[in-house]
Write a protein that holds these residues in place. Sequence first.
Motif, PDB file in Angstrom:
ATOM      1  N   LEU A 153       3.397   5.628  -5.887  1.00 30.60           N
ATOM      2  CA  LEU A 153       3.130   5.672  -7.326  1.00 30.60           C
ATOM      3  C   LEU A 153       1.949   6.584  -7.652  1.00 30.60           C
ATOM      4  N   GLN A 154       1.037   6.698  -6.700  1.00 35.23           N
ATOM      5  CA  GLN A 154      -0.182   7.479  -6.922  1.00 35.23           C
ATOM      6  C   GLN A 154       0.011   8.960  -6.623  1.00 35.23           C
ATOM      7  N   GLU A 155       0.745   9.271  -5.555  1.00 36.04           N
ATOM      8  CA  GLU A 155       0.829  10.655  -5.110  1.00 36.04           C
ATOM      9  C   GLU A 155       2.252  11.173  -4.902  1.00 36.04           C
ATOM     10  N   GLY A 156       3.244  10.306  -4.973  1.00 34.45           N
ATOM     11  CA  GLY A 156       4.610  10.707  -4.664  1.00 34.45           C
ATOM     12  C   GLY A 156       5.369  11.275  -5.847  1.00 34.45           C
ATOM     13  N   VAL A 157       6.663  11.363  -5.697  1.00 29.31           N
ATOM     14  CA  VAL A 157       7.546  11.911  -6.731  1.00 29.31           C
ATOM     15  C   VAL A 157       7.449  11.112  -8.026  1.00 29.31           C
TER      16      VAL A 157
ATOM     17  N   LYS B 279       0.835  -1.204   0.000  1.00 25.96           N
ATOM     18  CA  LYS B 279       0.000   0.000   0.000  1.00 25.96           C
ATOM     19  C   LYS B 279       0.871   1.255   0.000  1.00 25.96           C
ATOM     20  N   LEU B 280       1.963   1.200   0.717  1.00 21.59           N
ATOM     21  CA  LEU B 280       2.879   2.343   0.752  1.00 21.59           C
ATOM     22  C   LEU B 280       3.525   2.569  -0.614  1.00 21.59           C
TER      23      LEU B 280
ATOM     24  N   LEU C 163      -1.680   0.361  -9.696  1.00 17.85           N
ATOM     25  CA  LEU C 163      -0.493   0.990 -10.267  1.00 17.85           C
ATOM     26  C   LEU C 163       0.732   0.082 -10.119  1.00 17.85           C
ATOM     27  N   PHE C 164       0.847  -0.556  -8.967  1.00 19.77           N
ATOM     28  CA  PHE C 164       1.960  -1.476  -8.758  1.00 19.77           C
ATOM     29  C   PHE C 164       1.876  -2.641  -9.743  1.00 19.77           C
ATOM     30  N   CYS C 165       0.712  -3.213  -9.915  1.00 18.82           N
ATOM     31  CA  CYS C 165       0.553  -4.356 -10.817  1.00 18.82           C
ATOM     32  C   CYS C 165       0.830  -3.962 -12.263  1.00 18.82           C
ATOM     33  N   SER C 166       0.388  -2.769 -12.648  1.00 19.77           N
ATOM     34  CA  SER C 166       0.658  -2.285 -14.006  1.00 19.77           C
ATOM     35  C   SER C 166       2.150  -2.088 -14.219  1.00 19.77           C
ATOM     36  N   TRP C 167       2.810  -1.490 -13.218  1.00 21.00           N
ATOM     37  CA  TRP C 167       4.258  -1.296 -13.306  1.00 21.00           C
ATOM     38  C   TRP C 167       4.977  -2.648 -13.397  1.00 21.00           C
ATOM     39  N   LEU C 168       4.583  -3.603 -12.563  1.00 20.23           N
ATOM     40  CA  LEU C 168       5.258  -4.902 -12.539  1.00 20.23           C
ATOM     41  C   LEU C 168       5.104  -5.621 -13.876  1.00 20.23           C
TER      42      LEU C 168
END
Length: 258
Positions: A143-147, A137-138, A192-197
């Motif tokens: 990926l959603q709101e960070g740099v 989740k972190l 977003l993590f799954c798409s990136w992976l």
Amino acid sequence: MASNGLLNGLKLYGSWASPYTHRVQLALKLKGLEFEYIEEDLTNKSSSLLLHNPIYKKVPVLLHGDHSIVESVIILQYIDETWTDNSLLPSDPYERALVRFWCYFIDDKLGTALGTVFKSAGEEQKLAVGEVHENLKLVEGELQEGVFKGRRFFGGEKIGLLDIVLGCGSYWLSVFEKVADVKLIDSEMFPLFCSWLKDFEEQPEVKEIIPAIDKLLEYAHGVRQLMLSLSSAAGDPTTTTTTTTTTNNTDDDQGSKD
């Protein structure tokens, strides 16, 4: 174009199933460096491995001429600083610091939780699965709101150091799900993590490195069964953190997180 690694005496001591070895292999490929790969039998470690990594006695070890470099993330930074073409780290100092932080987080938090999922059962495993979800989740939030928001990879349009550290190991998530009969990743929970992976695993350099899934499954199943049997015989699951662990024995980071 990066200089030929063989001309610089590049040798890599590693293990075929080690995600930490895969990190170094991928970095060398992305840099266009040739190297000699030496497969280590971790049940019977070679005198060369013990010579070049006498403190932790683990893979990977990168030999560059007369110099031995150990610890996968340290090796990645050494490669990037020595061969500056196709940089793996961002130029901005703050972003470089963020990349280093998340690399630490992956090994210290996410990797540790995954190791517990793999080697445990029952309530201990259930708690570890919850910890994996909290850690993911972190990452999803970053990926959603960070740099790194809106980027194809953490490194931008191309794979960077953080992609290597997180990606070389994330493919074990699906293996652990099957072997340990747990649910670790979900495209609805971590889109977003799954798409990136998925994008990461489709890169040709990555495909060259990741072992066949059936081979990983066979290996992981055997190791897990051995660990659970040792735990049952000892009557204490904490005694199974032995040199047979997929994520702890074949790595370079146990006992050193810096």
